[in-house]
Design a protein around this motif. Structure first.
Motif, PDB file in Angstrom:
ATOM      1  N   LEU A 188     -34.530  47.799  38.005  1.00 32.78           N
ATOM      2  CA  LEU A 188     -35.317  49.026  38.158  1.00 32.78           C
ATOM      3  C   LEU A 188     -36.546  49.006  37.253  1.00 32.78           C
ATOM      4  CD1 LEU A 188     -32.438  51.667  38.360  1.00 32.78           C
ATOM      5  CD2 LEU A 188     -33.893  50.830  40.226  1.00 32.78           C
ATOM      6  N   LEU A 189     -36.373  48.557  36.010  1.00 32.61           N
ATOM      7  CA  LEU A 189     -37.521  48.466  35.104  1.00 32.61           C
ATOM      8  C   LEU A 189     -38.525  47.427  35.608  1.00 32.61           C
ATOM      9  CD1 LEU A 189     -35.679  48.643  31.660  1.00 32.61           C
ATOM     10  CD2 LEU A 189     -37.169  50.389  32.647  1.00 32.61           C
ATOM     11  N   LEU A 190     -37.997  46.305  36.117  1.00 35.04           N
ATOM     12  CA  LEU A 190     -38.890  45.269  36.638  1.00 35.04           C
ATOM     13  C   LEU A 190     -39.620  45.771  37.885  1.00 35.04           C
ATOM     14  CD1 LEU A 190     -39.896  42.362  36.380  1.00 35.04           C
ATOM     15  CD2 LEU A 190     -37.962  41.636  37.794  1.00 35.04           C
ATOM     16  N   LEU A 191     -38.935  46.612  38.678  1.00 33.18           N
ATOM     17  CA  LEU A 191     -39.593  47.194  39.853  1.00 33.18           C
ATOM     18  C   LEU A 191     -40.756  48.083  39.434  1.00 33.18           C
ATOM     19  CD1 LEU A 191     -39.629  47.591  42.930  1.00 33.18           C
ATOM     20  CD2 LEU A 191     -38.027  49.500  42.609  1.00 33.18           C
ATOM     21  N   LEU A 192     -40.567  48.828  38.344  1.00 36.57           N
ATOM     22  CA  LEU A 192     -41.663  49.642  37.823  1.00 36.57           C
ATOM     23  C   LEU A 192     -42.846  48.762  37.415  1.00 36.57           C
ATOM     24  CD1 LEU A 192     -42.842  52.339  36.785  1.00 36.57           C
ATOM     25  CD2 LEU A 192     -41.623  51.923  34.627  1.00 36.57           C
ATOM     26  N   CYS A 193     -42.557  47.670  36.739  1.00 38.61           N
ATOM     27  CA  CYS A 193     -43.620  46.732  36.355  1.00 38.61           C
ATOM     28  C   CYS A 193     -44.294  46.144  37.594  1.00 38.61           C
ATOM     29  CB  CYS A 193     -43.048  45.600  35.496  1.00 38.61           C
ATOM     30  SG  CYS A 193     -42.349  46.134  33.918  1.00 38.61           S
ATOM     31  N   LEU A 194     -43.496  45.829  38.622  1.00 39.08           N
ATOM     32  CA  LEU A 194     -44.040  45.259  39.849  1.00 39.08           C
ATOM     33  C   LEU A 194     -45.006  46.224  40.522  1.00 39.08           C
ATOM     34  CD1 LEU A 194     -44.078  43.130  42.148  1.00 39.08           C
ATOM     35  CD2 LEU A 194     -42.088  44.306  43.110  1.00 39.08           C
ATOM     36  N   LEU A 195     -44.610  47.509  40.604  1.00 34.22           N
ATOM     37  CA  LEU A 195     -45.474  48.497  41.244  1.00 34.22           C
ATOM     38  C   LEU A 195     -46.811  48.604  40.523  1.00 34.22           C
ATOM     39  CD1 LEU A 195     -42.841  51.276  42.050  1.00 34.22           C
ATOM     40  CD2 LEU A 195     -43.891  49.641  43.629  1.00 34.22           C
ATOM     41  N   VAL A 196     -46.749  48.592  39.196  1.00 32.49           N
ATOM     42  CA  VAL A 196     -47.992  48.659  38.422  1.00 32.49           C
ATOM     43  C   VAL A 196     -48.872  47.448  38.721  1.00 32.49           C
ATOM     44  CG1 VAL A 196     -48.971  48.627  36.093  1.00 32.49           C
ATOM     45  CG2 VAL A 196     -46.988  50.050  36.592  1.00 32.49           C
ATOM     46  N   CYS A 197     -48.268  46.273  38.762  1.00 31.98           N
ATOM     47  CA  CYS A 197     -49.040  45.048  38.993  1.00 31.98           C
ATOM     48  C   CYS A 197     -49.578  44.974  40.420  1.00 31.98           C
ATOM     49  CB  CYS A 197     -48.188  43.821  38.690  1.00 31.98           C
ATOM     50  SG  CYS A 197     -47.728  43.665  36.958  1.00 31.98           S
ATOM     51  N   MET A 368     -44.793  44.101  31.263  1.00 31.96           N
ATOM     52  CA  MET A 368     -45.858  44.187  32.269  1.00 31.96           C
ATOM     53  C   MET A 368     -46.940  43.150  32.028  1.00 31.96           C
ATOM     54  SD  MET A 368     -46.415  48.210  33.185  1.00 31.96           S
ATOM     55  CE  MET A 368     -46.775  48.714  31.514  1.00 31.96           C
ATOM     56  N   SER A 369     -47.305  42.966  30.767  1.00 28.64           N
ATOM     57  CA  SER A 369     -48.390  42.028  30.491  1.00 28.64           C
ATOM     58  C   SER A 369     -47.984  40.596  30.807  1.00 28.64           C
ATOM     59  CB  SER A 369     -48.840  42.142  29.034  1.00 28.64           C
ATOM     60  OG  SER A 369     -47.819  41.695  28.166  1.00 28.64           O
ATOM     61  N   ASN A 370     -46.724  40.237  30.571  1.00 31.70           N
ATOM     62  CA  ASN A 370     -46.264  38.899  30.940  1.00 31.70           C
ATOM     63  C   ASN A 370     -46.201  38.723  32.448  1.00 31.70           C
ATOM     64  OD1 ASN A 370     -45.198  36.918  28.686  1.00 31.70           O
ATOM     65  ND2 ASN A 370     -44.872  38.982  27.940  1.00 31.70           N
ATOM     66  N   LEU A 371     -45.793  39.770  33.161  1.00 35.08           N
ATOM     67  CA  LEU A 371     -45.776  39.698  34.613  1.00 35.08           C
ATOM     68  C   LEU A 371     -47.192  39.548  35.164  1.00 35.08           C
ATOM     69  CD1 LEU A 371     -43.953  39.854  37.134  1.00 35.08           C
ATOM     70  CD2 LEU A 371     -44.347  42.324  37.142  1.00 35.08           C
ATOM     71  N   ILE A 372     -48.126  40.319  34.624  1.00 36.14           N
ATOM     72  CA  ILE A 372     -49.519  40.232  35.065  1.00 36.14           C
ATOM     73  C   ILE A 372     -50.117  38.878  34.710  1.00 36.14           C
ATOM     74  CG2 ILE A 372     -51.833  41.155  34.653  1.00 36.14           C
ATOM     75  CD1 ILE A 372     -50.534  43.903  34.287  1.00 36.14           C
ATOM     76  N   GLY A 373     -49.924  38.487  33.449  1.00 37.89           N
ATOM     77  CA  GLY A 373     -50.498  37.210  33.010  1.00 37.89           C
ATOM     78  C   GLY A 373     -49.940  36.031  33.770  1.00 37.89           C
ATOM     79  N   ALA A 374     -48.612  36.027  34.011  1.00 36.07           N
ATOM     80  CA  ALA A 374     -48.002  34.922  34.753  1.00 36.07           C
ATOM     81  C   ALA A 374     -48.557  34.843  36.166  1.00 36.07           C
ATOM     82  CB  ALA A 374     -46.481  35.101  34.784  1.00 36.07           C
ATOM     83  N   SER A 375     -48.747  36.002  36.809  1.00 40.14           N
ATOM     84  CA  SER A 375     -49.283  35.990  38.175  1.00 40.14           C
ATOM     85  C   SER A 375     -50.698  35.424  38.203  1.00 40.14           C
ATOM     86  CB  SER A 375     -49.261  37.399  38.762  1.00 40.14           C
ATOM     87  OG  SER A 375     -50.137  38.262  38.066  1.00 40.14           O
ATOM     88  N   ARG A 376     -51.506  35.704  37.163  1.00 40.84           N
ATOM     89  CA  ARG A 376     -52.870  35.161  37.113  1.00 40.84           C
ATOM     90  C   ARG A 376     -52.852  33.652  36.930  1.00 40.84           C
ATOM     91  NH1 ARG A 376     -52.663  40.109  38.576  1.00 40.84           N
ATOM     92  NH2 ARG A 376     -54.627  41.263  38.485  1.00 40.84           N
ATOM     93  N   ILE A 377     -51.918  33.166  36.110  1.00 41.28           N
ATOM     94  CA  ILE A 377     -51.806  31.714  35.925  1.00 41.28           C
ATOM     95  C   ILE A 377     -51.400  31.054  37.241  1.00 41.28           C
ATOM     96  CG2 ILE A 377     -50.551  29.894  34.718  1.00 41.28           C
ATOM     97  CD1 ILE A 377     -50.212  31.899  32.388  1.00 41.28           C
ATOM     98  N   LEU A 378     -50.410  31.650  37.924  1.00 35.54           N
ATOM     99  CA  LEU A 378     -49.958  31.095  39.200  1.00 35.54           C
ATOM    100  C   LEU A 378     -51.090  31.098  40.228  1.00 35.54           C
ATOM    101  CD1 LEU A 378     -47.522  30.001  40.787  1.00 35.54           C
ATOM    102  CD2 LEU A 378     -47.086  32.350  41.530  1.00 35.54           C
ATOM    103  N   HIS A 379     -51.856  32.182  40.255  1.00 31.75           N
ATOM    104  CA  HIS A 379     -52.980  32.268  41.196  1.00 31.75           C
ATOM    105  C   HIS A 379     -54.009  31.170  40.904  1.00 31.75           C
ATOM    106  CE1 HIS A 379     -55.925  33.916  43.887  1.00 31.75           C
ATOM    107  NE2 HIS A 379     -56.782  34.161  42.913  1.00 31.75           N
ATOM    108  N   ALA A 380     -54.281  30.935  39.608  1.00 34.52           N
ATOM    109  CA  ALA A 380     -55.230  29.879  39.244  1.00 34.52           C
ATOM    110  C   ALA A 380     -54.704  28.504  39.647  1.00 34.52           C
ATOM    111  CB  ALA A 380     -55.507  29.928  37.743  1.00 34.52           C
ATOM    112  N   LEU A 381     -53.395  28.267  39.466  1.00 30.55           N
ATOM    113  CA  LEU A 381     -52.794  26.999  39.884  1.00 30.55           C
ATOM    114  C   LEU A 381     -52.886  26.831  41.394  1.00 30.55           C
ATOM    115  CD1 LEU A 381     -49.600  27.000  37.643  1.00 30.55           C
ATOM    116  CD2 LEU A 381     -51.342  25.222  37.626  1.00 30.55           C
ATOM    117  N   ALA A 382     -52.640  27.914  42.124  1.00 30.83           N
ATOM    118  CA  ALA A 382     -52.692  27.836  43.586  1.00 30.83           C
ATOM    119  C   ALA A 382     -54.114  27.563  44.070  1.00 30.83           C
ATOM    120  CB  ALA A 382     -52.164  29.133  44.191  1.00 30.83           C
ATOM    121  N   LYS A 383     -55.097  28.217  43.456  1.00 33.93           N
ATOM    122  CA  LYS A 383     -56.484  27.996  43.858  1.00 33.93           C
ATOM    123  C   LYS A 383     -56.908  26.554  43.650  1.00 33.93           C
ATOM    124  CE  LYS A 383     -58.769  31.030  41.511  1.00 33.93           C
ATOM    125  NZ  LYS A 383     -59.966  31.747  41.023  1.00 33.93           N
ATOM    126  N   ASP A 384     -56.387  25.920  42.610  1.00 33.61           N
ATOM    127  CA  ASP A 384     -56.755  24.536  42.331  1.00 33.61           C
ATOM    128  C   ASP A 384     -55.977  23.539  43.191  1.00 33.61           C
ATOM    129  OD1 ASP A 384     -58.609  25.315  40.466  1.00 33.61           O
ATOM    130  OD2 ASP A 384     -57.246  25.141  38.766  1.00 33.61           O
TER     131      ASP A 384
END
Length: 931
Positions: A188-197, A368-384
């Motif tokens: 439930l807490l992770l779902l809250l973080c997901l909605l924010v992200c 939340m910041s780790n979830l956001i930051g990890a998604s940005r790293i993954l997005h950068a890896l995918a773009k490359d």
């Protein structure tokens, strides 16, 4: 130490060296263009997304990342076990280590705009896709696991107060507990973080400042409590049914004295014995998070100024807070309280719920910041596109630029982490993963500094290669101190990922720091390679092979690659033309095609092209200017001048005949084939005359270069039986060496510089793995009436023994051939050092330059009849066995230029139908019998 020995609270609320990865810029990478306002991606006008100041963009996220919830839950543990003095030592050492990495981060981030991806972006754009991709994926996994740790820590902190089995006496005891209940609460807490992200990173950015205020307000209440709260007894509970009393004494010198020195004991949460190493590992976990500001570079108003200033201010600020907390805790709290209740700040606070608010806010912020930051790293890896189709969906973004698919990927992985429940082992590995990333950032900065590239000029100058190297060593030491098994595993995983990305041959246009480092080292060693120190013992062939069209010459290129023996190998090509009549130099655009050819042929060769009015002038240019310092060609190899049309190698080799993707430099197979015209299209378009061809040989001899003429090498391997092993390819074949000058059969000896050069080149060929199965034969031509042939054979065998050459000597009688020889004009024999050598294989010095020139000018061609040449040719063909390649003696061209065509005709008759043949004229001593 084992990972199980890390003390973990029942809350597991600790810093896992995690980054509060603030969302990086979602804009695509764009070239930097100098504008009026400075550097802006893609143009001269400032990017409207770059609105964050140093405080909001760097200081706030970095402080929150470095504090997390450790500042509330680890102070008592560290001081209680290590004492004030060792705690202060740990703090200084930990901050020294992260400060070294901070210097590297500041240097790299101020040398250009850092886009989304943070540490991954900096490492990949410096060290290349292999290192960047492997460490970036590990950095991503570390953020994923850290997010799970913070969510579970928050769940257990809530259950400790509000759970049915909570340890707090004042809790409401309303929430049921158990493994699946904990997983439910975490989900439930992770779902809250997901909605924010999913809504967007801006929500977190706006909330970051509010959380920052809350955390600092709680810290203010903690500091105030040290002064405002009167001494009291604190009841410390154990598992809800055991308790004991411990004292908060207020500022008391005797309390400070008691807490001054270390007193390690068992951790009450794990029952493991503590030591300096285990406590320091936990302390170090709370001092990381230094890259949160650099990850915001895409949204900073002035990144070059904000990142170094903001990061350093955040590091200094957190250091002061930690120091004050260590000092005041040592001054006011008994050791029993510190060891018995790691969350003692609640018990001594003016209003205990303040501390709970701080813990909840900080842990939710970190999740939340780790979830956001990890998604940005993954997005950068995918773009490359480093991991192919697996991460391809993560490239997708919303209209607002939010990488929502990467967020969902990350959320799903964190859910898997929540299933683990207990993260003792994962926590140590996560910390190690972060340290690998930090070490890689230091390595990237070190590589840039050592490469001495002119474009590496960061505005932040407070660093050197010493700080980078010390940072790398410090991170590696910390890795093995925290978790030896985790450190070994992380390095192994990095190597596996590095190999995977390398095998995929991922293309990049980021620049290769390895090339800059290689250039720096090669230049240094070339300066040390002094041609004045050359010695015959260490001679090796350094070959310039002139190639007209690689479609017909590819087999020769591969053969010469075998013959180079670790020496220089250069493919030379002359384009006919005048630069004055052209708008630009056409040569530069051709290099990529030739280099792609070298890659496909898998030869170790350089390429040198030139534009010249004639092939002869172009060859002179290349002989003079090719190479650098002590690495310059000493041997010229030319294809034979005849009317033979070789087969098109491009149509035979699957590497050229099968369609493939573009190589990483943009040259596809079709373009490569189109660049080199078909063989039959050029057979009637010879770029030089026979006289000019011989003149090239003469020029090379004048320039004191050895010369080799190669004929029929397009037939190499054609008639050989197929073999499954390349090392047995030439098994049963012969390498034939005829060290006698067959155009001048009256030469008195076999042992001259040129014949020794033949032996050396043939011996080099037998040292190549694919030619070791071939047998070397040396032919000794004698006449029946020659009573000294036995002596000649013994001397030749003795010479081969001294030269360590394994070969069979075959005696050939050629009375019938000699009967057809012609007559020699007056003028003596040809020069070129072809006289006998005294003392076996010992080489005399070259004759003085004047004598050599006179010998050359006085030389006259030996007139041999066509019948003689045909008879010699027949003699060569009559030798038994399957000959793979023949080495023949090439005499010097005649001094009379009118005889050039006759000279070439003689060579053509001599070698007609022989198969792969190398005519060699050697000028330099190449063998030595001395040690």
């Amino acid at each position: 130490m084992s990972t199980e020995s890390s003390p973990l609270l029942s809350y597991r609320l600790f810093r896992v060296a995690g980054e509060a990865e603030m969302p990086g810029a979602t804009q695509e990478e764009a070239p930097l263009v100098v504008g009026v306002g400075g550097l802006a991606p893609g143009g001269s006008h400032p990017d409207p997304a770059r609105q964050l100041s140093t405080f909001f963009g760097v200081i706030v996220p970095t402080v929150l990342s470095m504090f997390s919830i450790v500042v509330f839950m680890r102070i008592g543990f560290v001081v209680g076990h290590a004492g004030f003095l060792q705690s202060l030592l740990m703090l200084i050492v930990a901050y020294l280590i992260i400060s070294l990495t901070v210097l590297s981060v500041c240097a790299i981030s101020t040398n250009g705009a850092v886009q989304a991806g943070g540490a991954y972006f900096m490492i990949s754009r410096t060290l290349g896709p292999e290192f960047g991709g492997s460490i970036g994926l590990m950095f991503y996994l570390a953020n994923v696991c850290a997010c799970g740790v913070y969510v579970l820590g928050l769940v257990e902190a809530i259950l400790d107060v509000f759970g049915a089995n909570g340890t707090e006496f004042t809790g409401s005891k309303a929430l049921p507990q158990g493994y699946w209940y904990s997983f439910l609460y975490g989900s439930l807490l992770l779902l809250l973080c997901l909605l924010v992200c999913l809504v967007g990173a801006q929500i977190y950015s706006r909330a970051a400042f509010f959380i920052f205020l809350v955390v600092n307000m709680v810290l203010v209440t903690i500091f105030a409590s040290f002064f405002a709260v009167s001494p009291r007894e604190v009841v410390v509970s154990r598992d809800g049914n055991q308790s004991f009393n411990a004292s908060f004494t207020g500022f008391n010198v005797s309390t400070l004295r008691d807490n001054m020195y270390a007193m390690y004991s068992r951790d009450y949460t794990t029952s493991n014995m503590m030591s300096f190493a285990t406590v320091f590992a936990v302390m170090f976990n709370g001092c990381t998070g230094i890259m949160a500001g650099s990850n915001m570079s895409g949204e900073l108003r002035n990144a070059s100024s904000s990142i170094p200033k903001g990061t350093i201010i955040a590091v200094v600020y957190t250091f002061v807070i930690y120091f004050l907390l260590f000092f005041m805790t040592s001054f006011t709290c008994e050791r029993a309280l510190l060891k018995g209740d790691y969350g003692f700040f609640r018990a001594i606070n003016i209003w205990p719920p303040f501390v709970l608010i701080g813990i909840y806010a900080a842990s939710l912020s970190a999740s939340m910041s780790n979830l956001i930051g990890a998604s940005r790293i993954l997005h950068a890896l995918a773009k490359d596109d480093l991991f192919g189709i697996v991460l391809a969906p993560a490239k997708r973004v919303s209209k607002g630029g939010n990488p929502w698919v990467a967020v969902l990927y990350t959320w799903a992985l964190v859910q898997l982490v929540l299933l683990v429940g207990k993260l003792n082992t994962i926590a140590g590995i996560v910390t190690v993963f972060y340290l690998v990333a930090y070490a890689a950032v230091d390595l990237a900065c070190l590589a840039l500094e050592w490469a001495s590239a002119p474009n590496f000029r960061p505005t932040f100058q407070v660093f050197s290669w010493h700080t980078c190297l010390l940072g790398i060593v410090s991170c590696l030491v910390m890795m093995f101190l925290i978790s030896p098994a985790g450190a070994s595993g992380s390095l192994g995983l990095m190597l596996l990922l590095l190999g995977f990305i390398h095998l995929r041959s991922a293309a990049s246009s980021w620049g290769y720091i390895s090339q800059a480092l290689i250039f720096h080292q090669v230049r240094k060693y070339l300066l040390l390679l002094d041609i004045r120190k050359d010695h015959v013992k260490f001679w090796r062939p350094q070959i310039l092979l002139m190639v007209a069209n690689p479609r017909g010459g590819s087999q020769l290129i591969k053969f010469i690659n075998h013959l180079k023996k670790g020496g220089l190998f250069v493919l030379g090509h002359v384009e006919i033309g005048e630069l004055d009549t052209m708008p630009s130099d056409p040569i530069q655009a051709h290099y990529n095609f030739w280099l792609s050819l070298v890659d496909k042929l898998k030869v170790k060769a350089f390429v040198d092209l030139t534009l010249s009015p004639s092939v002869r002038q172009g060859t002179q240019h290349l002989l003079r200017i090719t190479g650098l310092g002590g690495m310059k060609p000493n041997t010229l190899v030319l294809g034979f001048y005849d009317n033979c049309v070789p087969e098109d190698y491009f149509l035979q080799d699957p590497a050229f005949s099968q369609a493939r993707e573009n190589d990483e430099f943009g040259v596809d197979l079709t373009a490569l084939q189109a660049h080199f015209p078909a063989v039959r299209e050029v057979e009637s378009q010879k770029a030089l005359s026979p006289a000019e061809y011989v003149a090239i040989i003469s020029d090379a001899v004048k320039m004191h270069k050895n010369v080799c003429l190669a004929r029929y090498f397009h037939l190499l391997e054609k008639d050989l039986p197929s073999s499954s092993s390349s090392k047995r390819r030439f098994e049963g074949c012969y390498i034939d060496v005829w060290p006698l000058n067959l155009l001048r059969p009256d030469t008195p000896t076999y042992v001259d510089i040129c014949s020794l050069f033949l032996l050396q080149m043939a011996c080099i060929l037998t040292m190549v793995s694919s030619w070791k199965a071939a047998r070397l034969r040396i032919f000794l031509c004698v006449e029946l009436g020659d009573v000294g042939w036995v002596s000649k054979e013994e001397k030749l065998r003795e010479l081969l023994t001294k030269l360590r050459i394994k070969a069979t000597i075959k005696i050939v009688t050629w009375d019938q051939v000699m009967a057809l020889r012609g007559h020699q004009h007056a003028g003596g024999e040809l020069g070129c050092g072809e006289g006998p050598l005294s003392r076996g294989a010992q080489h005399p010095h070259f004759p003085p330059e004047k004598e050599a020139r006179e010998a050359f000018l006085n030389a006259a061609p030996f007139h041999v009849t066509g019948e003689y040449l045909a008879s010699v040719n027949s003699l060569l063909l009559r030798q038994g066995g399957q000959t793979a390649v023949r080495f023949l003696y090439l005499p010097r061209p005649p001094a009379d230029t009118s005889q050039y065509e006759r000279y070439l005709e003689q060579l053509e008759i001599l070698t007609t139908g022989l198969g792969p043949t190398l005519l060699i004229h050697g000028l330099t001593p190449v063998t030595c019998t001395e040690l």
